[in-house]
Structure formats: structure tokens, C-alpha cells
Design an enzyme around this catalytic site. Structure first.
Site, PDB file in Angstrom:
ATOM      1  N   CYS A 197      44.954  40.053  44.509  1.00 15.93           N
ATOM      2  CA  CYS A 197      45.526  38.782  44.046  1.00 15.93           C
ATOM      3  C   CYS A 197      47.002  38.682  44.455  1.00 15.93           C
ATOM      4  O   CYS A 197      47.315  38.553  45.623  1.00 15.93           O
ATOM      5  CB  CYS A 197      45.311  38.615  42.548  1.00 15.93           C
ATOM      6  SG  CYS A 197      45.556  36.914  41.986  1.00 15.93           S
TER       7      CYS A 197
ATOM      8  N   HIS B  70      39.412  39.582  41.984  1.00 18.97           N
ATOM      9  CA  HIS B  70      39.750  40.736  41.139  1.00 18.97           C
ATOM     10  C   HIS B  70      38.572  41.704  41.018  1.00 18.97           C
ATOM     11  O   HIS B  70      37.820  41.641  40.037  1.00 18.97           O
ATOM     12  CB  HIS B  70      40.190  40.262  39.749  1.00 18.97           C
ATOM     13  CG  HIS B  70      41.560  39.676  39.721  1.00 18.97           C
ATOM     14  ND1 HIS B  70      42.678  40.415  39.412  1.00 18.97           N
ATOM     15  CD2 HIS B  70      41.996  38.429  40.008  1.00 18.97           C
ATOM     16  CE1 HIS B  70      43.750  39.635  39.487  1.00 18.97           C
ATOM     17  NE2 HIS B  70      43.360  38.423  39.842  1.00 18.97           N
TER      18      HIS B  70
ATOM     19  N   GLU C 140      38.603  44.741  40.189  1.00 17.55           N
ATOM     20  CA  GLU C 140      38.744  45.625  39.015  1.00 17.55           C
ATOM     21  C   GLU C 140      38.146  45.002  37.763  1.00 17.55           C
ATOM     22  O   GLU C 140      37.851  45.709  36.802  1.00 17.55           O
ATOM     23  CB  GLU C 140      40.226  45.991  38.808  1.00 17.55           C
ATOM     24  CG  GLU C 140      41.075  44.977  38.053  1.00 17.55           C
ATOM     25  CD  GLU C 140      41.413  43.725  38.859  1.00 17.55           C
ATOM     26  OE1 GLU C 140      40.985  43.613  40.025  1.00 17.55           O
ATOM     27  OE2 GLU C 140      42.119  42.845  38.313  1.00 17.55           O
TER      28      GLU C 140
END
Ligand code: MN
Length: 247
Positions: free
Chosen positions: A111, A215, A217
Site C-alpha cells: 500500500c 493488503h 497481510e
């Protein structure tokens, strides 16, 4: 021996008391740990000697999400939709990115991290997609859950990221209002959303400098419902850091 991976912190305030703190989301830390790496959070305000000491102990650099980069870093005046900058974080991350680019240390940008890596290479950003690229779809879904898959991405065949993320199409989350505008030197855009926004990039001639606008994660999932592509991305990153450590 497992590789040590630096994760720069942002500046925030504790809820309630308002006392200042440095930190980052646990999801980045846990994703690195799950992939076998040792995360090391790095606060800003490092002088040159401290930075050198930190870098000498790092095998990889994870540039995380966060607030907007100061547009002055890419030669622009801020528009009103741009966040108030965190100059000390920009300073720390740009210094670490320059070092990792130069020293061929593996980098994973996520990001803001993708945007930072592009700015570190001399590129520019759209400060606000809705205002500057009004024909694009909504990419800021931060009002909903962070795992919401807002759009698909298309990856350039034969790119490193298409090898890692596997079979397309891949549906991703989208928690950003900025994106890469002009790619910097050695920056190759290798992934796009259906409306043409840059969603993934790689640095030419670097052993492992990959970045994504989504994202991973947050998409990793749990033991029962793992998201294989995002886990594979962290595994590939930690593996590259391990190879760098062995050299
Ligand atoms: Mn997006």
C-alpha cells in the site's frame, strides 16, 4: 538462523490518554513471523550512525501501509484530500528504501509501501484517485472490513509477482485513495485493477523488490481458511531475505 526484517513504525497516539507512541499493525508482524522471518520494528528519528547500525543488522525491509507521503517528496503541492504528512516517517522510510535498493536487500512494499518505493525511485503519485482520476472505481474501502475483496487484479505474465501469486484472477482488498502515477526509474508496473490503477510493481535489476497496492497481510486467513497467494508472497519475501543473509 532466520532473517531479520525491519518494519518502520508510524507515529500515533494512545487511545484515551493521548500519549504519543510509535507502532504498526500486528498483521504485518504476524505475517512475517508466520513465514519464518524475525520482525524488527524501527521507530523514526534515527541519525545517520543509528541508521547504519540498524541497516547492518537487517536482512530485509517491509514497507507497510499508512498515511500519505508528503507530496513535496515528489515535487508537488498537497491537494486538500491529501493526509497531513508524517515527515519523520517519510524520512526514515526513504532512507531505508534508498539503502535497500542500493545494497540489493529484499524489499516488500504494501500500500503506502508501494507508493514509497515508487517515490524513492523518483516517481510520482496520484494524491487522490477520486479527484485526479475520477473515471476509476472506488478503491478506498477502508470504511468496511479490511478483508473485503473489492476488485480483481491482472498480473503481467512472467512477472515475479505472477509466479508467486499464482493463478489469476486474484481478488484483493483495496484500502487506498492514492496510487502510482508516473513510475520512477527502474519501476515496472506489473499489476492492474480492471479500471487500470497500478496495483503491483517490481524494481528492474534488483534481486527482490516487489510491491503491491492491496493488503496481503490482512488476506492471509486462518488455519482453516488460508489464502494461499498472500501467504506465498510473504514466504517468497522471507526466503529472499534468508538468501541475502546467507551471502
Ligand atoms: Mn485497489
Amino acid at each position: 538462523m532466520r532473517p531479520v526484517i525491519g518494519i518502520p513504525c508510524y507515529s500515533g497516539r494512545r487511545e484515551g490518554t493521548g500519549s504519543p507512541l510509535f507502532g504498526n499493525n500486528q498483521t504485518y508482524v504476524r505475517a512475517v513471523q508466520r513465514a519464518g522471518g524475525i520482525p524488527l520494528l524501527i521507530p523514526p528519528h534515527q541519525d545517520a550512525e543509528a541508521l547504519e547500525a540498524i541497516c547492518s543488522r537487517l536482512d530485509g525491509l517491509l514497507l507497510s501501509g499508512g498515511c500519505d507521503i508528503d507530496p513535496a517528496r515528489y515535487g508537488e503541492e498537497p491537494i486538500p484530500a491529501c493526509d497531513t504528512p508524517q515527515p519523520e516517517r517519510d524520512e526514515l522510510e526513504l532512507a531505508l528504501a534508498a539503502w535497500a535498493l542500493d545494497a540489493a536487500v529484499p524489499i516488500l512494499g504494501i500500500c503506502r509501501g508501494m507508493q514509497l518505493l515508487n517515490v524513492a525511485c523518483g516517481g510520482t503519485l496520484y494524491q487522490d484517485l477520486a479527484i485526479q482520476q475520477p473515471e476509476t472505481d472506488q478503491h478506498d474501502h477502508s470504511a468496511t472490513i479490511r478483508t473485503h475483496r473489492a476488485h480483481g487484479i491482472r498480473l503481467q505474465p512472467q512477472s515475479r509477482l505472477s509466479e508467486i501469486l499464482g493463478t489469476m484472477p486474484y481478488d484483493v482488498n483495496s484500502l487506498h485513495h492514492q496510487s502510482v502515477a508516473r513510475p520512477g526509474e527502474r519501476v515496472e508496473i506489473v499489476g492492474w485493477s480492471p479500471d487500470g490503477v497500478a496495483e503491483a510493481m517490481e524494481i528492474d535489476g534488483h534481486p527482490f523488490a516487489l510491491a503491491v497496492q492491496f493488503h496481503p497481510e490482512e488476506l492471509e486467513g486462518d488455519v482453516e481458511h488460508p489464502d494461499e497467494p498472500s501467504r506465498a508472497l510473504f514466504r517468497a519475501f522471507v526466503e529472499a531475505c534468508g538468501e541475502r543473509m546467507a551471502r
